[in-house]
Design a protein around this motif. Structure first.
Motif, PDB file in Angstrom:
ATOM      1  N   HIS A 121      10.330   2.721 -12.457  1.00  0.00           N
ATOM      2  CA  HIS A 121      10.548   3.966 -13.205  1.00  0.00           C
ATOM      3  C   HIS A 121      10.152   5.124 -12.300  1.00  0.00           C
ATOM      4  O   HIS A 121       9.033   5.622 -12.389  1.00  0.00           O
ATOM      5  N   LEU A 122      11.061   5.515 -11.423  1.00  0.00           N
ATOM      6  CA  LEU A 122      10.748   6.584 -10.470  1.00  0.00           C
ATOM      7  C   LEU A 122      10.368   7.856 -11.213  1.00  0.00           C
ATOM      8  O   LEU A 122      11.015   8.220 -12.211  1.00  0.00           O
ATOM      9  N   PRO A 123       9.329   8.536 -10.747  1.00  0.00           N
ATOM     10  CA  PRO A 123       8.919   9.774 -11.404  1.00  0.00           C
ATOM     11  C   PRO A 123      10.062  10.795 -11.439  1.00  0.00           C
ATOM     12  O   PRO A 123      10.812  10.926 -10.471  1.00  0.00           O
ATOM     13  N   THR A 124      10.182  11.480 -12.566  1.00  0.00           N
ATOM     14  CA  THR A 124      11.209  12.518 -12.683  1.00  0.00           C
ATOM     15  C   THR A 124      10.663  13.872 -12.237  1.00  0.00           C
ATOM     16  O   THR A 124      11.431  14.790 -11.975  1.00  0.00           O
ATOM     17  N   GLN A 125       9.350  13.981 -12.175  1.00  0.00           N
ATOM     18  CA  GLN A 125       8.682  15.178 -11.663  1.00  0.00           C
ATOM     19  C   GLN A 125       7.705  14.735 -10.586  1.00  0.00           C
ATOM     20  O   GLN A 125       7.277  13.586 -10.549  1.00  0.00           O
ATOM     21  N   ILE A 126       7.328  15.666  -9.734  1.00  0.00           N
ATOM     22  CA  ILE A 126       6.372  15.345  -8.672  1.00  0.00           C
ATOM     23  C   ILE A 126       5.039  14.941  -9.302  1.00  0.00           C
ATOM     24  O   ILE A 126       4.508  15.637 -10.166  1.00  0.00           O
ATOM     25  N   ARG A 147       0.854  -1.192   0.000  1.00  0.00           N
ATOM     26  CA  ARG A 147       0.000   0.000   0.000  1.00  0.00           C
ATOM     27  C   ARG A 147       0.884   1.233   0.000  1.00  0.00           C
ATOM     28  O   ARG A 147       1.858   1.269   0.752  1.00  0.00           O
ATOM     29  N   PRO A 148       0.631   2.180  -0.837  1.00  0.00           N
ATOM     30  CA  PRO A 148      -0.374   2.165  -1.890  1.00  0.00           C
ATOM     31  C   PRO A 148       0.095   1.327  -3.080  1.00  0.00           C
ATOM     32  O   PRO A 148       1.272   1.342  -3.453  1.00  0.00           O
ATOM     33  N   ASP A 149      -0.838   0.620  -3.666  1.00  0.00           N
ATOM     34  CA  ASP A 149      -0.562  -0.326  -4.741  1.00  0.00           C
ATOM     35  C   ASP A 149       0.056   0.344  -5.971  1.00  0.00           C
ATOM     36  O   ASP A 149       0.895  -0.247  -6.649  1.00  0.00           O
ATOM     37  N   PHE A 150      -0.331   1.566  -6.276  1.00  0.00           N
ATOM     38  CA  PHE A 150       0.163   2.237  -7.482  1.00  0.00           C
ATOM     39  C   PHE A 150       1.674   2.442  -7.460  1.00  0.00           C
ATOM     40  O   PHE A 150       2.299   2.621  -8.505  1.00  0.00           O
ATOM     41  N   MET A 151       2.288   2.386  -6.290  1.00  0.00           N
ATOM     42  CA  MET A 151       3.733   2.609  -6.188  1.00  0.00           C
ATOM     43  C   MET A 151       4.548   1.442  -6.743  1.00  0.00           C
ATOM     44  O   MET A 151       5.731   1.599  -7.035  1.00  0.00           O
ATOM     45  N   LYS A 152       3.941   0.275  -6.908  1.00  0.00           N
ATOM     46  CA  LYS A 152       4.668  -0.871  -7.464  1.00  0.00           C
ATOM     47  C   LYS A 152       5.273  -0.519  -8.817  1.00  0.00           C
ATOM     48  O   LYS A 152       6.453  -0.763  -9.065  1.00  0.00           O
ATOM     49  N   ALA A 153       4.474   0.029  -9.710  1.00  0.00           N
ATOM     50  CA  ALA A 153       4.951   0.377 -11.053  1.00  0.00           C
ATOM     51  C   ALA A 153       5.965   1.517 -11.011  1.00  0.00           C
ATOM     52  O   ALA A 153       6.907   1.552 -11.801  1.00  0.00           O
ATOM     53  N   ARG A 154       5.813   2.426 -10.085  1.00  0.00           N
ATOM     54  CA  ARG A 154       6.716   3.577 -10.023  1.00  0.00           C
ATOM     55  C   ARG A 154       8.109   3.214  -9.507  1.00  0.00           C
ATOM     56  O   ARG A 154       9.057   3.937  -9.741  1.00  0.00           O
TER      57      ARG A 154
END
Length: 160
Positions: A147-152, A137-144
């Motif tokens: 590929h870590l976000p380059t912007q907020i 949790r949160p589940d959406f962070m698995k994909a990130r």
């Protein structure tokens, strides 16, 4: 901590750190929960989110961290243990400040203890390849994580 009852539920302000090392990410869980989360905790009144995250790592692991950058602001609406929550979460990329004083692999337990003297949290290093099969949790962070976000990023989650 910034957590209070509101009509219909509970509001809280949480910060979490994404700490990656050697192809693994650090996660934690409470024995009470059936899921993993990113290390962190609630912000105290008049404390900024970066200070709160550094404090939480120090309290829970005895480990200082440095903030790299803010990755995600998450507005989360969910139910847990029969209660409805409105959570505001800031997820930061962090790194160790100095030589790590915690194990570089496997599982270890928090320095913070419950009232009965047992560890508050279990920490575990998880290989990126295994994160997808974990209850996170949160589940959406698995994909990130891959590929870590380059912007907020601003993410709104409705799991009510």
């Amino acid at each position: 901590m910034i957590r209070f009852e509101i009509p219909g539920g509970i509001f809280h302000f949480r910060v979490a750190g994404v700490l990656c090392r050697q192809g693994k990410v650090l996660l934690h869980r409470s024995e009470k929960d059936g899921y993993y989360a990113f290390p962190g905790g609630r912000v105290e009144p008049f404390e900024d989110s970066e200070q709160a995250l550094c404090r939480e790592f120090q309290e829970e692991m005895g480990q200082p961290v440095k903030i790299d950058r803010l990755l995600v602001v998450h507005e989360n609406f969910f139910r847990n243990r029969g209660k409805t929550f409105h959570e505001l979460g800031f997820y930061y990329l962090v790194e160790f400040d100095g030589e790590p004083a915690i194990p570089a692999d496997g599982t270890f337990f928090s320095k913070e203890l419950e009232k009965d003297g047992t560890p508050h949290l279990e920490f575990v290093w998880v290989d990126f390849a295994r994160v997808d099969v974990l209850p996170l949790r949160p589940d959406f962070m698995k994909a990130r994580l891959l590929h870590l976000p380059t912007q907020i990023e601003h993410v709104i989650g409705h799991a009510l």
